[in-house]
Design an enzyme around this catalytic site. Structure first.
Site, PDB file in Angstrom:
ATOM      1  CG  HIS A 151     -57.113  52.523  68.354  1.00  0.00           C
ATOM      2  ND1 HIS A 151     -58.058  52.002  67.492  1.00  0.00           N
ATOM      3  CD2 HIS A 151     -56.646  53.645  67.743  1.00  0.00           C
ATOM      4  CE1 HIS A 151     -58.149  52.772  66.414  1.00  0.00           C
ATOM      5  NE2 HIS A 151     -57.287  53.778  66.539  1.00  0.00           N
TER       6      HIS A 151
ATOM      7  CG  ASP B  87     -59.561  48.872  67.524  1.00  0.00           C
ATOM      8  OD1 ASP B  87     -60.189  49.349  66.566  1.00  0.00           O
ATOM      9  OD2 ASP B  87     -58.798  49.538  68.238  1.00  0.00           O
TER      10      ASP B  87
END
Ligand code: UPG
Length: 504
Positions: free
Chosen positions: A32, A139
Site C-alpha cells: 500500500h 487507502d
C-alpha cells in the site's frame, strides 16, 4: 532537481493563489505504501512546477525502514512541496503483518484517525510553507476517513491498491449474501460457480473469491470490516485505481455506475517511471536506476547473478510482503523448482519461511548450481531483466500489474485477500499465466513451471507482450491512464481554486 527538463513537461494548471494540498493516507503495509508513494510522486511531477503539495502519512516504523533502505529521503527532498508526517500504527515494533495484525492496525487507525486528520488539516502556522488542505486521498482499506472528511468539510478520494476485479468482487459481497451464494458451505463447496457478480458469471468460483469472502460464518470480523469499507467507496469524491482501461474494461464498466468519478491511472510504476525519465527527476533516475519504496533492504547482487544467465532462462519466485509458508509448503516449492530443472531467483523474506528441515542440504545443492536466493529483491528491475522468463507469484496486485507491465507471464499461487481473484483473471481472462490455486504440490509446481518456461512459453509470452504494450500505451501522452491523471489533477486544482478551472 533538473528544472530545465521539468519546464518541458506540459503543465496546463495555472498557479493559484493557494496551490492544492493533498493529504495521502495509506494503510501502513508494503503493498500500500509503495504504490501510494508512487501516486504522490506522480501527482507532483505531472502537475509540473505549479506547486501541488502533498503530505504523506507514514507509520513511524515504515518511515524508519523507508529512510534506511531506499533513496526516498533524497528523492523526496527534491520536491520542496512534498512532506512526510509520521503517525503510529498501534502495533508493537517489528510485528509481522498477518490477517490478525492488519485488522488490529485498521481498528487502531479507525480510533485515532480523527486526531491525525485534525492535526494535519489544522491551519498551518504562518511560517509554514504549506497551504490549507484541499482534499484527502485515503487507502480504500481505511474508507471510514470519508465520514471524517464530511464532518470537517474536506473532500475525500479513495485509492484502492487492488485490481478492479478484486474491488468489484468485494463490492458485490452484499449481493452474494442476498442471493444465498455466501456463506460458503465448507471446502467441498469451493468449486461452485457464482452467478450474482455481474461480468464474472460463468468463470468465477467460490475459491476465486477474495479469501476474506470465502467464509462459512457471515459474522467473521474481517468479512464485516471489508464489506463496510468497500460499500462506503460510493460516498467518496472519487475512486482511483492502479489499473488501466484496456486491461479491466468490463470490470470498470460495472464499477462506474456506483463510483462515477473513476480514475484509472496505472500501471503506476511505469507511469511514474516514464515521467521520471522525461523530467530527470532524481540522480538515481538520471543515472539509469529505478526509484525504490521498499521496506526491506534490497539485495542488488541478484542483478549481477541475472546478468550471467541466458535470456529468458530464469523463473523469478516471490510471494510479496505478507505470505508466510505453512507446514511443507516451502519444501514443496523447492522440490518442484528443483525437479523443473530451470534456473530460479527466489525471494525468501525474513519471517516468511519456517525453520529449516532435514531436506535442506539436498535442495541447497540444487540452489548453488542454478539458483539464487535473496531476502528482498529490486523487483521492478528484476522483472525488466532479459534473463527472466516467468514469475511464480502470490498474485498480490502490485506484483501482478508490475509483471503485466513488464510482459512477464506468471504462475500464480494466491495466498490471501483478493489474490485468488487476480490469479483467476490472469489465467482465464487475460491469459498471461496459470493458476495453481490452493494446491501446493511439487508435481503441480514442476508441471506448471515447465509449461511457463517451455510448453506454453511462446503463447503466454505473445499475450504478455501485447498486454505490456497496452500498458505502455495507457501511460503515454494521450493514453487512458495519462488522461485519467490529467482529470484527477484538474479536479483537485478546481477544488483549490474553483473559479480558475482550465480546459485542456
Ligand atoms: O523482493 C521483493 C518483493 C516484492 N517487492 C515489491 O513489493 C510489492 C509487493 O506488493 P504485492 O505484490 O501487492 O504484494 P503484498 O505486499 O503481499 O500485497 C498486499 O497488498 C496488495 C495491494 O493492496 C494486495 O493486492 C495483496 O493482496 C496484499 O497481500 C511490489 O511492489 C513488489 O515490487 C520488492 O520490491 N521486492
Amino acid at each position: 532537481m533538473a528544472h530545465g527538463a521539468l519546464t518541458s513537461l506540459r503543465s496546463p494548471w495555472p498557479v493559484p493563489a493557494r496551490p492544492p494540498h493533498v493529504v495521502i493516507f495509506p494503510l501502513p503495509a508494503q503493498g500500500h505504501v509503495n504504490t501510494m508513494l508512487r501516486l504522490a510522486e506522480l501527482l507532483i511531477l505531472r502537475s509540473g512546477r505549479n506547486g501541488l503539495c502533498v503530505t504523506f502519512l507514514n507509520s513511524e516504523q515504515n518511515h524508519l525502514r523507508l529512510l534506511s533502505f531506499t533513496d526516498a529521503a533524497d528523492r523526496f527532498s527534491e520536491h520542496p512541496t512534498f512532506c512526510f508526517k509520521t503517525i503510529s500504527d498501534g502495533l508493537p515494533p517489528e510485528a509481522p503483518l498477518s490477517k490478525d495484525t492488519i485488522l488490529e492496525m485498521m481498528e487502531y487507525l479507525k480510533l485515532t484517525a480523527r486526531d491525525v486528520i485534525a492535526d494535519v488539516i489544522a491551519p498551518p502556522p504562518t511560517s509554514s510553507s504549506l497551504p490549507p488542505v484541499t482534499c484527502i486521498i485515503v487507502d480504500g482499506a481505511l474508507s471510514f476517513v470519508i465520514d471524517l472528511g464530511e464532518d470537517i468539510g474536506v473532500p475525500v478520494f479513495v485509492f484502492r491498491t487492488i485490481s478492479a476485479c478484486g474491488f468489484w468482487a468485494y463490492f458485490c459481497m452484499p449481493r452474494l449474501v442476498e442471493a444465498g451464494e455466501l456463506p460458503i458451505q465448507g471446502e467441498d463447496d469451493k468449486d461452485r460457480l457464482l452467478t450474482s457478480i455481474p461480468a464474472m458469471e460463468g468463470f468465477l468460483r467460490c475459491r476465486d473469491l477474495p479469501t476474506f469472502c470465502q467464509v462459512t460464518d457471515l459474522s467473521d470480523a474481517f468479512f464485516r470490516y471489508i464489506e463496510d469499507q468497500t460499500i462506503r467507496t460510493s460516498q467518496a469524491r472519487g475512486l482511483i485505481l492502479n489499473t488501466f482501461d484496456a486491461l479491466e474494461e468490463s470490470m470498470l464498466d460495472q464499477i462506474r455506475p456506483h463510483c462515477p468519478n473513476l480514475y484509472t491511472v496505472g500501471p503506476l510504476n511505469t507511469h511514474l517511471r516514464s515521467i521520471q525519465l522525461s523530467t530527470g527527476s532524481s540522480p538515481v533516475i538520471s543515472s539509469g536506476g529505478r526509484s525504490s519504496n521498499s521496506l526491506w533492504k534490497e539485495d542488488r547482487s541478484c542483478l549481477r547473478w541475472l546478468d550471467m544467465q541466458p535470456e529468458r532462462s530464469v523463473v523469478y519466485v516471490s510471494f510479496g510482503s505478507i505470505t508466510v509458508f505453512k507446514g511443507k509448503e516451502l519444501t514443496e516449492f523447492w522440490h518442484g523448482l528443483a525437479a523443473s530443472k530451470f534456473r530460479f531467483l527466489w525471494v525468501m523474506r525474513p519471517g516468511s519461511v519456517p525453520d529449516q528441515d532435514e531436506e535442506d542440504d539436498e535442495l541447497r545443492a540444487v540452489t548453488r548450481e542454478r539458483g539464487c536466493i535473496v531476502e528482498w529483491a529490486p523487483q521492478e528491475e528484476v522483472l525488466a531483466h532479459p534473463a527472466i522468463g516467468g514469475f511464480l507469484t502470490h498474485s498480490g496486485w502490485n506484483s501482478t500489474i508490475e509483471s503485466i507491465a513488464a510482459g512477464v507471464p506468471m504462475v500464480c499461487w494466491p495466498y490471501i485477500a483478493e489474490q485468488p481473484t487476480n490469479s483467476r483473471f490472469v489465467s482465464e481472462v487475460w491469459k498471461v499465466g496459470m493458476d495453481m490455486k490452493g494446491s501446493c504440490d511439487r508435481r503441480v509446481i514442476e508441471r506448471m513451471v515447465g509449461d511457463l518456461m517451455t510448453g506454453r512459453r511462446e503463447e503466454l509470452a505473445t499475450t504478455a507482450a501485447c498486454m505490456a504494450e497496452a500498458a505502455a500505451e495507457a501511460v503515454s501522452q494521450g493514453g487512458s491512464s495519462w488522461d485519467s491523471m490529467n482529470r484527477l489533477i484538474d479536479d483537485i486544482w478546481t477544488m483549490a481554486s474553483p473559479h480558475k478551472r482550465v480546459d485542456h
